[in-house]
Design a protein around this motif. Structure first.
Motif, PDB file in Angstrom:
ATOM      1  N   SER A 157      13.126   8.196   7.455  1.00 41.58           N
ATOM      2  CA  SER A 157      14.673   8.943   6.911  1.00 41.58           C
ATOM      3  C   SER A 157      14.042   8.961   5.736  1.00 41.58           C
ATOM      4  CB  SER A 157      15.954   8.145   7.313  1.00 41.58           C
ATOM      5  OG  SER A 157      15.827   6.553   7.231  1.00 41.58           O
ATOM      6  N   TYR A 158      14.699   9.167   4.838  1.00 47.88           N
ATOM      7  CA  TYR A 158      14.973   8.868   2.492  1.00 47.88           C
ATOM      8  C   TYR A 158      15.163   7.230   2.637  1.00 47.88           C
ATOM      9  CZ  TYR A 158      13.643  13.796   3.190  1.00 47.88           C
ATOM     10  OH  TYR A 158      13.164  14.566   3.729  1.00 47.88           O
ATOM     11  N   GLU A 159      16.380   6.708   4.068  1.00 51.40           N
ATOM     12  CA  GLU A 159      16.732   6.079   3.676  1.00 51.40           C
ATOM     13  C   GLU A 159      15.725   4.745   4.279  1.00 51.40           C
ATOM     14  OE1 GLU A 159      18.039   8.131   5.379  1.00 51.40           O
ATOM     15  OE2 GLU A 159      20.477   8.594   4.382  1.00 51.40           O
ATOM     16  N   GLU A 160      14.763   4.951   5.016  1.00 52.21           N
ATOM     17  CA  GLU A 160      13.994   3.556   5.535  1.00 52.21           C
ATOM     18  C   GLU A 160      13.315   3.568   4.205  1.00 52.21           C
ATOM     19  OE1 GLU A 160      10.956   5.437   8.299  1.00 52.21           O
ATOM     20  OE2 GLU A 160      10.618   3.940   8.002  1.00 52.21           O
ATOM     21  N   LEU A 161      12.627   4.685   3.298  1.00 49.96           N
ATOM     22  CA  LEU A 161      12.000   4.837   2.196  1.00 49.96           C
ATOM     23  C   LEU A 161      12.218   4.094   0.883  1.00 49.96           C
ATOM     24  CD1 LEU A 161      10.046   5.431   0.872  1.00 49.96           C
ATOM     25  CD2 LEU A 161      10.458   7.723   0.411  1.00 49.96           C
ATOM     26  N   MET A 162      13.976   4.191   0.913  1.00 49.15           N
ATOM     27  CA  MET A 162      14.843   3.558  -0.029  1.00 49.15           C
ATOM     28  C   MET A 162      14.721   2.038   0.492  1.00 49.15           C
ATOM     29  SD  MET A 162      15.815   3.810  -2.902  1.00 49.15           S
ATOM     30  CE  MET A 162      17.736   3.143  -4.503  1.00 49.15           C
ATOM     31  N   GLU A 163      14.743   2.000   1.029  1.00 49.76           N
ATOM     32  CA  GLU A 163      14.949   0.169   2.012  1.00 49.76           C
ATOM     33  C   GLU A 163      13.668  -0.633   1.746  1.00 49.76           C
ATOM     34  OE1 GLU A 163      19.049   2.074   4.422  1.00 49.76           O
ATOM     35  OE2 GLU A 163      16.741   0.771   5.371  1.00 49.76           O
ATOM     36  N   ALA A 164      12.847  -0.101   2.106  1.00 51.86           N
ATOM     37  CA  ALA A 164      11.630  -0.626   2.153  1.00 51.86           C
ATOM     38  C   ALA A 164      10.324  -0.664   0.010  1.00 51.86           C
ATOM     39  CB  ALA A 164      10.530  -0.009   2.684  1.00 51.86           C
ATOM     40  N   THR A 165      11.401   0.142  -0.392  1.00 50.06           N
ATOM     41  CA  THR A 165      10.629   0.194  -1.416  1.00 50.06           C
ATOM     42  C   THR A 165      11.923  -0.927  -2.928  1.00 50.06           C
ATOM     43  OG1 THR A 165      11.489   1.568  -1.877  1.00 50.06           O
ATOM     44  CG2 THR A 165       9.652   1.898  -1.493  1.00 50.06           C
ATOM     45  N   ALA A 166      12.738   0.366  -3.125  1.00 48.51           N
ATOM     46  CA  ALA A 166      13.892  -0.020  -4.003  1.00 48.51           C
ATOM     47  C   ALA A 166      14.536  -0.907  -3.544  1.00 48.51           C
ATOM     48  CB  ALA A 166      14.673   1.012  -4.067  1.00 48.51           C
ATOM     49  N   GLY A 167      14.889  -1.726  -2.365  1.00 45.39           N
ATOM     50  CA  GLY A 167      15.482  -2.926  -0.961  1.00 45.39           C
ATOM     51  C   GLY A 167      15.014  -4.489  -1.758  1.00 45.39           C
ATOM     52  N   GLN A 168      13.364  -3.673  -2.521  1.00 51.57           N
ATOM     53  CA  GLN A 168      12.407  -5.349  -2.291  1.00 51.57           C
ATOM     54  C   GLN A 168      12.586  -5.393  -3.851  1.00 51.57           C
ATOM     55  OE1 GLN A 168       9.987  -6.214   0.738  1.00 51.57           O
ATOM     56  NE2 GLN A 168       9.112  -4.230   0.634  1.00 51.57           N
ATOM     57  N   ASP A 169      11.607  -7.150  -3.107  1.00 50.20           N
ATOM     58  CA  ASP A 169      11.730  -7.018  -5.476  1.00 50.20           C
ATOM     59  C   ASP A 169       9.795  -6.973  -5.149  1.00 50.20           C
ATOM     60  OD1 ASP A 169      11.131 -10.252  -7.115  1.00 50.20           O
ATOM     61  OD2 ASP A 169      10.363  -8.356  -7.490  1.00 50.20           O
ATOM     62  N   PHE A 170       8.952  -6.472  -5.865  1.00 51.68           N
ATOM     63  CA  PHE A 170       7.482  -6.553  -6.242  1.00 51.68           C
ATOM     64  C   PHE A 170       7.165  -7.134  -6.050  1.00 51.68           C
ATOM     65  CE2 PHE A 170       6.673  -1.561  -5.213  1.00 51.68           C
ATOM     66  CZ  PHE A 170       8.280  -1.604  -4.031  1.00 51.68           C
ATOM     67  N   ASP A 171       7.661  -7.982  -6.722  1.00 51.84           N
ATOM     68  CA  ASP A 171       6.641  -9.162  -7.507  1.00 51.84           C
ATOM     69  C   ASP A 171       6.109 -10.060  -6.530  1.00 51.84           C
ATOM     70  OD1 ASP A 171       9.346  -9.951 -10.239  1.00 51.84           O
ATOM     71  OD2 ASP A 171       7.240  -9.403 -10.772  1.00 51.84           O
ATOM     72  N   PRO A 172       6.545 -10.628  -5.663  1.00 51.67           N
ATOM     73  CA  PRO A 172       5.218 -10.774  -4.483  1.00 51.67           C
ATOM     74  C   PRO A 172       4.387 -10.142  -3.794  1.00 51.67           C
ATOM     75  CG  PRO A 172       7.522 -11.026  -3.621  1.00 51.67           C
ATOM     76  CD  PRO A 172       7.736 -10.206  -5.494  1.00 51.67           C
ATOM     77  N   ILE A 173       4.753  -9.225  -3.827  1.00 47.42           N
ATOM     78  CA  ILE A 173       4.124  -8.085  -3.166  1.00 47.42           C
ATOM     79  C   ILE A 173       2.730  -7.711  -3.974  1.00 47.42           C
ATOM     80  CG2 ILE A 173       3.824  -5.736  -2.325  1.00 47.42           C
ATOM     81  CD1 ILE A 173       6.653  -6.077  -1.630  1.00 47.42           C
ATOM     82  N   TYR A 174       2.890  -7.501  -5.679  1.00 41.23           N
ATOM     83  CA  TYR A 174       1.755  -7.419  -6.271  1.00 41.23           C
ATOM     84  C   TYR A 174       0.788  -8.650  -5.718  1.00 41.23           C
ATOM     85  CZ  TYR A 174       4.410  -2.948  -8.624  1.00 41.23           C
ATOM     86  OH  TYR A 174       4.691  -2.305  -8.288  1.00 41.23           O
ATOM     87  N   THR A 175       1.637 -10.388  -6.114  1.00 43.78           N
ATOM     88  CA  THR A 175       0.343 -11.117  -6.201  1.00 43.78           C
ATOM     89  C   THR A 175      -0.131 -10.993  -4.978  1.00 43.78           C
ATOM     90  OG1 THR A 175       1.883 -11.795  -7.418  1.00 43.78           O
ATOM     91  CG2 THR A 175       0.424 -13.510  -5.948  1.00 43.78           C
ATOM     92  N   ARG A 176       0.037 -10.139  -3.749  1.00 34.76           N
ATOM     93  CA  ARG A 176      -0.234 -10.942  -2.440  1.00 34.76           C
ATOM     94  C   ARG A 176      -0.875  -9.648  -2.410  1.00 34.76           C
ATOM     95  NH1 ARG A 176       3.960 -11.105   0.564  1.00 34.76           N
ATOM     96  NH2 ARG A 176       4.581  -8.864   0.445  1.00 34.76           N
ATOM     97  N   LEU A 177      -1.221  -8.291  -3.022  1.00 33.79           N
ATOM     98  CA  LEU A 177      -1.994  -7.756  -2.863  1.00 33.79           C
ATOM     99  C   LEU A 177      -3.786  -7.635  -3.982  1.00 33.79           C
ATOM    100  CD1 LEU A 177       0.648  -4.096  -3.534  1.00 33.79           C
ATOM    101  CD2 LEU A 177      -1.580  -5.110  -1.622  1.00 33.79           C
ATOM    102  N   LYS A 178      -3.023  -8.848  -4.916  1.00 36.11           N
ATOM    103  CA  LYS A 178      -4.723  -8.960  -5.702  1.00 36.11           C
ATOM    104  C   LYS A 178      -5.252  -9.367  -4.729  1.00 36.11           C
ATOM    105  CE  LYS A 178      -1.825  -8.650 -10.104  1.00 36.11           C
ATOM    106  NZ  LYS A 178      -1.060  -9.412 -10.684  1.00 36.11           N
ATOM    107  N   GLY A 179      -4.662 -10.055  -3.500  1.00 36.27           N
ATOM    108  CA  GLY A 179      -6.049 -10.997  -3.008  1.00 36.27           C
ATOM    109  C   GLY A 179      -6.390 -10.192  -1.600  1.00 36.27           C
ATOM    110  N   GLN A 180      -6.283  -8.657  -1.744  1.00 34.97           N
ATOM    111  CA  GLN A 180      -6.435  -8.390  -0.348  1.00 34.97           C
ATOM    112  C   GLN A 180      -7.170  -6.911  -0.553  1.00 34.97           C
ATOM    113  OE1 GLN A 180      -2.615  -7.365   0.673  1.00 34.97           O
ATOM    114  NE2 GLN A 180      -2.683  -8.900   2.739  1.00 34.97           N
ATOM    115  N   ASN A 181      -8.261  -6.825  -0.078  1.00 37.05           N
ATOM    116  CA  ASN A 181      -9.431  -4.812  -0.073  1.00 37.05           C
ATOM    117  C   ASN A 181      -8.083  -4.124  -0.072  1.00 37.05           C
ATOM    118  OD1 ASN A 181      -8.805  -6.194   2.465  1.00 37.05           O
ATOM    119  ND2 ASN A 181      -9.923  -4.521   2.798  1.00 37.05           N
TER     120      ASN A 181
END
Ligand SMILES: C[C@H](O)[C@H](O)[C@H]1CNc2nc(N)[nH]c(=O)c2N1
Ligand SMILES: N[C@@H](Cc1ccccc1)C(=O)O
Ligand SMILES: [Fe+2]
Length: 294
Positions: free
Chosen positions: A236-260
């Motif tokens: 659903s579009y709600e799923e997409l919204m919750e997964a993205t707008a519903g969370q802060d990407f700062d820690p995600i970006y940090t985690r992604l930097k160390g991953q292939n």
């Protein structure tokens, strides 16, 4: 490099890269190309596009024929979800693009492809941008997602993670699929505006189809000038919204930097796999080699 469109060439874009659509300057031939593409897509999208796409076409009267006049279309669109469509000369810088989205302004090319090149585009034309993207901006949750995406651009820029955020756009806004009671349907504009990819994405044996997962998508490379090798599916579009707008990407970006990163054709541990594709189309060289697919 902007397409050779005299109405574009004679204008100096504003600081925000917008130009006038000059709707009165479209020729009968250009309106004819729109109508040809519109009729062709409406045939191939029956039973393939998400219901919200058809609903948006009707709400905006895009079914009345001819290239839409943004002035008239925006009167309806703005009342529905606060979005307006602005004309630009072509691809614009990332920060300017993000700022428009953050302010509920969708940027659309003014030019339309040539009648003798209906199937290949070097850059988004008005048919891709308006027929492909705009109808879904009438869907309230998706309209919110597009604005939140735009607002997220600045943070991604700060982290140097624009490429990862662009992948999210690519695998949702451009090439996303959605589960419906009748089966998987297309909501991504890049598929909706393409006759061949509308069939390939849903029925082709070649591509993978995997359930949407935010970090998986942001780690996955994509194809810019050919069919995708993997399509991601939301419920659903709600799923997409919750997964993205519903969370802060700062820690995600940090985690992604160390991953292939993952290749566009990869199937990854933890994927919820609907289809493990044969990748026969890509293996046969894709568009460049005129590869066949089923
Ligand atoms: C932000 C992201 O990089 C993305 O590729 C942007 C860049 N500039 C653009 N410019 C236009 N006109 N249309 C687009 O879809 C985009 N996409
Ligand atoms: N929540 C994201 C912003 C975003 C919203 C919606 C889509 C994509 C990105 C962030 O903190 O950066
Ligand atoms: Fe697009």
């Amino acid at each position: 490099m902007p397409v050779q469109d005299p109405v574009i060439a004679e204008q100096t874009p504003a600081a925000d890269h917008t130009i006038d659509q000059c709707w009165d300057r479209y020729s009968p031939e250009e309106h004819g190309v729109w109508d040809t593409l519109y009729k062709r897509q409406m045939k191939v999208l029956q039973g393939r596009a998400a219901p919200e796409h058809f609903k948006g076409l009707e709400l905006l009267n895009l079914n009345e024929g001819g290239i839409p006049d943004f002035r008239r279309m925006n009167e309806k669109l703005e009342k529905l979800t606060g979005w307006t469509v602005v004309a630009v000369h072509g691809l614009i810088p990332n920060d300017v693009f993000f700022d428009h989205l953050a302010n509920r302004r969708f940027v659309a090319g003014r030019f339309i492809r040539d009648a003798d090149k209906l199937d290949y585009l070097p850059e988004p034309d008005i048919f891709h941008d308006v027929f492909g993207h705009v109808p879904l901006l009438t869907q309230p949750v998706f309209a919110d997602y597009m604005q939140a995406y735009g607002k997220g651009g600045a943070k991604a820029e700060k982290h140097g993670m624009i490429e990862n955020l662009t992948r999210l756009y690519w695998y949702t806004v451009e090439f996303g699929l959605i589960n419906t009671p009748e089966g998987q349907r297309i909501y991504g504009a890049g598929i909706v505006s393409s006759q061949s990819e509308s069939v390939f994405a849903l029925e082709g044996r070649s591509p993978n189809r995997v359930h949407f997962d935010l970090e998986r998508v942001m780690r996955t490379d994509y194809r810019y000038d050919d069919f995708q090798q993997t399509y991601f599916v939301i419920n659903s579009y709600e799923e997409l919204m919750e997964a993205t707008a519903g969370q802060d990407f700062d820690p995600i970006y940090t985690r992604l930097k160390g991953q292939n990163d993952f290749k566009a054709s990869d199937i990854v541990d933890g994927d919820k796999v609907y289809t493990q594709g044969t990748q026969e189309y890509a293996k046969a060289g894709g568009l460049a080699k005129g590869a066949k697919w089923v």
